[in-house]
Design an enzyme around this catalytic site. Structure first.
Site, PDB file in Angstrom:
ATOM      1  N   HIS A   7       0.832  -1.201   0.000  1.00 50.24           N
ATOM      2  CA  HIS A   7       0.000   0.000   0.000  1.00 50.24           C
ATOM      3  C   HIS A   7       0.867   1.251   0.000  1.00 50.24           C
ATOM      4  O   HIS A   7       0.620   2.197  -0.757  1.00 50.24           O
ATOM      5  CB  HIS A   7      -0.914  -0.032   1.221  1.00 50.24           C
ATOM      6  CG  HIS A   7      -1.686   1.223   1.459  1.00 50.24           C
ATOM      7  ND1 HIS A   7      -2.968   1.408   1.020  1.00 50.24           N
ATOM      8  CD2 HIS A   7      -1.344   2.366   2.103  1.00 50.24           C
ATOM      9  CE1 HIS A   7      -3.394   2.611   1.376  1.00 50.24           C
ATOM     10  NE2 HIS A   7      -2.431   3.209   2.046  1.00 50.24           N
ATOM     11  N   GLU A   8       1.903   1.268   0.855  1.00 56.62           N
ATOM     12  CA  GLU A   8       2.759   2.447   0.949  1.00 56.62           C
ATOM     13  C   GLU A   8       3.574   2.649  -0.331  1.00 56.62           C
ATOM     14  O   GLU A   8       3.737   3.786  -0.795  1.00 56.62           O
ATOM     15  CB  GLU A   8       3.688   2.331   2.168  1.00 56.62           C
ATOM     16  CG  GLU A   8       2.971   2.237   3.504  1.00 56.62           C
ATOM     17  CD  GLU A   8       2.037   3.411   3.774  1.00 56.62           C
ATOM     18  OE1 GLU A   8       2.246   4.490   3.200  1.00 56.62           O
ATOM     19  OE2 GLU A   8       1.086   3.244   4.543  1.00 56.62           O
TER      20      GLU A   8
ATOM     21  N   HIS B 180       1.420   4.316  -2.878  1.00 57.38           N
ATOM     22  CA  HIS B 180       1.345   5.779  -2.767  1.00 57.38           C
ATOM     23  C   HIS B 180       2.471   6.449  -3.547  1.00 57.38           C
ATOM     24  O   HIS B 180       2.267   7.450  -4.239  1.00 57.38           O
ATOM     25  CB  HIS B 180       1.457   6.198  -1.304  1.00 57.38           C
ATOM     26  CG  HIS B 180       0.167   6.149  -0.537  1.00 57.38           C
ATOM     27  ND1 HIS B 180      -0.980   6.782  -0.965  1.00 57.38           N
ATOM     28  CD2 HIS B 180      -0.145   5.561   0.654  1.00 57.38           C
ATOM     29  CE1 HIS B 180      -1.947   6.578  -0.072  1.00 57.38           C
ATOM     30  NE2 HIS B 180      -1.463   5.836   0.903  1.00 57.38           N
TER      31      HIS B 180
ATOM     32  N   GLU C 152      -6.112   6.808  -0.888  1.00 60.84           N
ATOM     33  CA  GLU C 152      -6.016   5.618  -0.050  1.00 60.84           C
ATOM     34  C   GLU C 152      -6.630   4.405  -0.748  1.00 60.84           C
ATOM     35  O   GLU C 152      -6.067   3.309  -0.719  1.00 60.84           O
ATOM     36  CB  GLU C 152      -6.705   5.866   1.298  1.00 60.84           C
ATOM     37  CG  GLU C 152      -6.027   6.898   2.169  1.00 60.84           C
ATOM     38  CD  GLU C 152      -4.618   6.511   2.558  1.00 60.84           C
ATOM     39  OE1 GLU C 152      -4.331   5.295   2.683  1.00 60.84           O
ATOM     40  OE2 GLU C 152      -3.784   7.414   2.729  1.00 60.84           O
TER      41      GLU C 152
END
Length: 267
Positions: A126-127, A130, A188
């Site tokens: 997920h990070e 980003h 997100e």
């Protein structure tokens, strides 16, 4: 209303000259160069390391193992584009972050929630998502454009008195909940999808991402309504992950057939 016409033309001009596309195909508004953002990321990462103690040893090796497995599954140009590195910070908060330039941080408190390597891979994926999607650039650009618009509106409409300040406060609130926060929720959700693909491509089981959010939900804590939050609710996130799970599982199976099966011993 001539001022409004000029404002609209200005915003349109910025939009036309700053359009890029995210990994999911979404149109983006980016004004800042990657070099500037990467420098800001490096400075912020240095500050984090000054403010919080880092954890080494087996805990760091565990996080690094998961992160390296995910980065190694990226296309070669994306591996080279960032200075990919991760640190574990001593903090009870179940949190993680990623900064432009590829700098990632995991709090020790998150390891109480992300209990397996696959669940930790969901967080790190997920990070990384980003960073790949240049979300920090979008946030900075959107805030810059919003502040510019409110500044122009204040100066040309004569709202400098107490009543005008009250109106500008209301407009700022409207901008916050109507533009900036929804944009952040979109980021997100997009990072969830990109992270799902990344962890699957690296050979981590994407179904663990749903278990991670079940753990998050069980951890509890007061939360604002979804429309006031910078993040989607746990239920919204799990629904989004489930909707994209068939493709993720197919990618996971292809990764395993290709020999990608990370083993990262948990301390």
């Amino acid at each position: 209303m001539r001022w409004f016409h000029f404002l609209a033309v200005g915003v349109l001009s910025l939009t036309l000259t700053a359009c890029t596309t995210s990994p999911t195909g979404r149109q983006q508004f980016t004004l800042v160069s990657d070099a500037q953002l990467n420098q800001m990321g490096a400075q912020a990462f240095d500050q984090y390391q000054q403010d919080l103690p880092t954890v080494g040893g087996a805990t760091h090796r565990y996080a690094q193992c998961v992160a390296e497995a995910i980065v190694s599954a990226l296309p070669a140009e994306q591996q080279r584009a960032q200075d990919w590195q991760i640190r574990v910070f001593e903090s009870e908060q179940a949190n993680a972050f990623a900064l432009p330039g590829g700098y990632m941080g995991i709090n020790t408190g998150l390891l109480d929630v992300a209990r397996t390597q696959d669940q930790l891979a969901a967080v790190i994926g997920h990070e990384v998502g980003h960073v790949l999607a240049r979300h920090a650039n979008e946030r900075v650009s959107t805030q810059t454009a919003t502040q510019l618009g409110l500044s122009v509106l204040s100066s040309v409409s004569g709202m400098q008195g107490p009543g005008g300040q009250q109106m500008m406060g209301a407009l700022g609130l409207g901008a916050q909940y109507g533009v900036l926060l929804p944009f952040s929720r979109r980021h997100e959700s997009e990072a969830d999808v990109i992270g799902l693909w990344l962890m699957a491509d690296a050979g981590f089981d994407p179904r663990a991402s749903v278990t991670l959010w079940e753990n998050m939900e069980a951890a509890g804590g007061a939360r604002p309504p979804a429309w006031m939050s910078t993040h989607p609710s746990q239920g919204q996130r799990m629904a989004g992950l489930q909707a994209n799970m068939p493709e993720a599982v197919a990618r996971f199976q292809r990764a395993r057939q290709a020999g990608r099966a990370p083993v990262c011993p948990r301390p």
